[in-house]
Enzyme design. Structure first.
Site, PDB file in Angstrom:
ATOM      1  N   GLU A   1     -43.580  16.473  -5.406  1.00  0.00           N
ATOM      2  CA  GLU A   1     -43.907  17.551  -4.466  1.00  0.00           C
ATOM      3  C   GLU A   1     -43.400  18.841  -5.091  1.00  0.00           C
ATOM      4  O   GLU A   1     -42.205  19.121  -5.065  1.00  0.00           O
ATOM      5  CB  GLU A   1     -43.236  17.286  -3.108  1.00  0.00           C
ATOM      6  CG  GLU A   1     -43.807  16.090  -2.357  1.00  0.00           C
ATOM      7  CD  GLU A   1     -45.233  16.333  -1.859  1.00  0.00           C
ATOM      8  OE1 GLU A   1     -45.628  17.508  -1.715  1.00  0.00           O
ATOM      9  OE2 GLU A   1     -45.947  15.353  -1.612  1.00  0.00           O
TER      10      GLU A   1
ATOM     11  N   CYS B   1     -41.911  26.321   0.078  1.00  0.00           N
ATOM     12  CA  CYS B   1     -42.889  26.010  -0.970  1.00  0.00           C
ATOM     13  C   CYS B   1     -44.327  26.278  -0.523  1.00  0.00           C
ATOM     14  O   CYS B   1     -45.211  26.454  -1.350  1.00  0.00           O
ATOM     15  CB  CYS B   1     -42.743  24.557  -1.424  1.00  0.00           C
ATOM     16  SG  CYS B   1     -42.932  23.367  -0.091  1.00  0.00           S
TER      17      CYS B   1
END
Length: 468
Positions: free
Chosen positions: A209, A243
């Site tokens: 990720e 993010c």
């Protein structure tokens, strides 16, 4: 290797079958729920100490979203674990064909510092639910949260099967030398490559990720006030250390002129005339990170914000204009409270700009015209997509979350987390008898045998027929 003993003791626990029964998995998951309930104040305190995370943002992102994942898993786990029976051909009509949901074994989860509880617990929930033993490593950057996880979370879990490792870069490098059955890493693309290279030595599968620069296209037809509020919230939530935050805005000169006052108004509405005094605006996590983000303020021209305070690690909510695509701020993920605006002539140019760069974790598009939002969705590629809002796609346990290309590999959330940590084992169970039915496939072969085998086992296009 300093961690070899730990990994082998977890492997022995896993091989004993201890983590397999649904009752065991449920008990461990319920213990995670008690941790979130009983240590809520400690979590809010630790995240406030680490990065000035406002209590509202911490409770929403670190606790509520984790509990949603937990409840979704507990509500559905017995169904997810069941064998999945599949279609059979004529040859196997009397047999049992199914997908068994097997755990991988001993898995490693490496979490980042920006959402230190959420991004550790959500993969952990899926790993436990799938029946694995787990080594989990909280980030050493968020020191107070790391201590909380190491000292308190371990009291809730079965330490024979679940172990925390507190480690810096050197120790993590040694940890990665061990053979794991699955590795789940959240962080930067550069470290993601190191993790993947370490995993490759053991042919260990990975979920990565990662991050990236998430573009946010704003078309000329939209409600400017609503766009400004939604973009400002997504960019400045957690002081921009997210993010999936919108990393930069793409819009026309005309839209930039309208967005400026609307963004200024939204920032004042959210954080008051001096955001430094607002209890609702966070701080940068560490000195090194502060200096990196502060340097990015030299790109373009500051039109809103720009103030900094090194002692407090405070950077004001900032908007930049007059940028070149080659500017430093357009070369790396910002991960701070800065919003650059890049001018494009129209939607086509915005799409070309997005497609000329690495594929992002999410693409955002704002327009009152659905056709525009759909065009951006259809003509770009990214981990996820959100139209007319920011961040909110991540709140749904029903949507997969993950990157593509430079922004990551694999996906999780809800059922997808369980599937990530599960080996889908294809199984066919046949009878010892009825051997006459098998004779057709044994030598000596003949055309007649082949014709019958073909008719009994081939998959036909719909509407086609076979002549024997």
């Amino acid at each position: 290797n300093p961690y070899a003993g730990l990994v082998s003791s977890l492997r022995a626990a896993w091989l004993s079958g201890k983590t397999r029964p649904v009752e065991y998995r449920v008990a461990q998951l319920e213990a995670l729920g008690r941790f979130l309930d009983e240590k809520k104040e400690d979590i809010l305190e630790a995240t406030a100490s680490d990065m000035g995370k406002p209590p509202f943002e911490a409770e929403f992102s670190e606790i509520l979203l984790c509990k949603n994942e937990l409840h979704e898993t507990l509500n559905n786990l017995s169904d997810w674990m069941k064998d999945e029976h599949v279609d059979r051909n004529l040859v196997t009509q009397l047999d049992s064909a199914f997908i068994r949901k097997d755990p991988y074994g001993v898995v490693l989860i490496i979490a980042p510092w920006n959402y230190p509880i959420h991004l550790l617990l959500v993969p952990l929930i899926g790993a436990i639910a799938a029946g694995n033993c787990v080594v989990f490593k909280p980030s050493e950057v968020a020191k107070n949260t790391e201590r909380l996880v190491a000292e308190m979370l371990t009291c809730y879990l079965d330490n024979d099967c679940f172990a925390v490792v507190t480690a810096g870069v050197q120790e993590t490098t040694r940890l990665l030398e061990n053979k794991f059955d699955y590795i789940f890493y959240t962080g930067t693309p550069s470290v993601g490559k190191i993790v993947m290279a370490a995993a490759a030595k053991h042919l260990t599968p990975v979920t990565l990720e990662l991050g990236g620069k998430n573009p946010c296209y704003v078309s000329d037809t939209c409600d400017v006030q609503n766009v400004a509020r939604r973009v400002a919230w997504g960019r400045f939530f957690n002081a921009g250390q997210t993010c999936i935050a919108p990393d930069y805005v793409l819009c026309s000169v005309e839209m930039q002129e309208k967005l400026m006052p609307a963004l200024r108004e939204a920032i004042t509405e959210f954080y008051g005339p001096n955001p430094q005094e607002s209890p609702d605006f966070g701080r940068i996590v560490g000195d090194k990170h502060f200096q990196r983000v502060q340097t990015l303020l030299h790109s373009g021209r500051v039109v809103i914000g720009g103030q900094t305070d090194e002692e407090e690690r405070y950077i004001a909510p900032t908007v930049l204009v007059d940028l070149q695509p080659s500017d430093p701020i357009m070369q790396e993920e910002i991960f701070g409270p800065i919003l650059p605006i890049v001018i494009v002539a129209n939607m086509d140019e915005a799409i070309d700009f997005i497609n000329s760069r690495e594929r992002p974790l999410v693409v955002y598009a704002f327009s009152s015209d659905d056709k525009v939002v759909n065009q951006v969705l259809e003509r770009t590629s990214s981990g996820g997509f959100c139209g007319n809002d920011t961040l909110m796609h991540v709140t749904l346990t029903s949507l997969p979350f993950g990157g593509i290309g430079n922004s990551g590999l694999g996906m999780y959330h809800g059922r997808f987390t369980f599937d990530t940590f599960t080996h889908h084992r294809g199984c066919l169970r046949r009878s010892m008898g009825r051997e006459a039915l098998n004779a057709l496939r044994y030598p000596p072969y003949s055309q007649q045998k082949l014709g019958i085998v073909r008719a009994a086992s081939e998959v036909k296009r719909k509407g086609a027929c076979t002549l024997l």
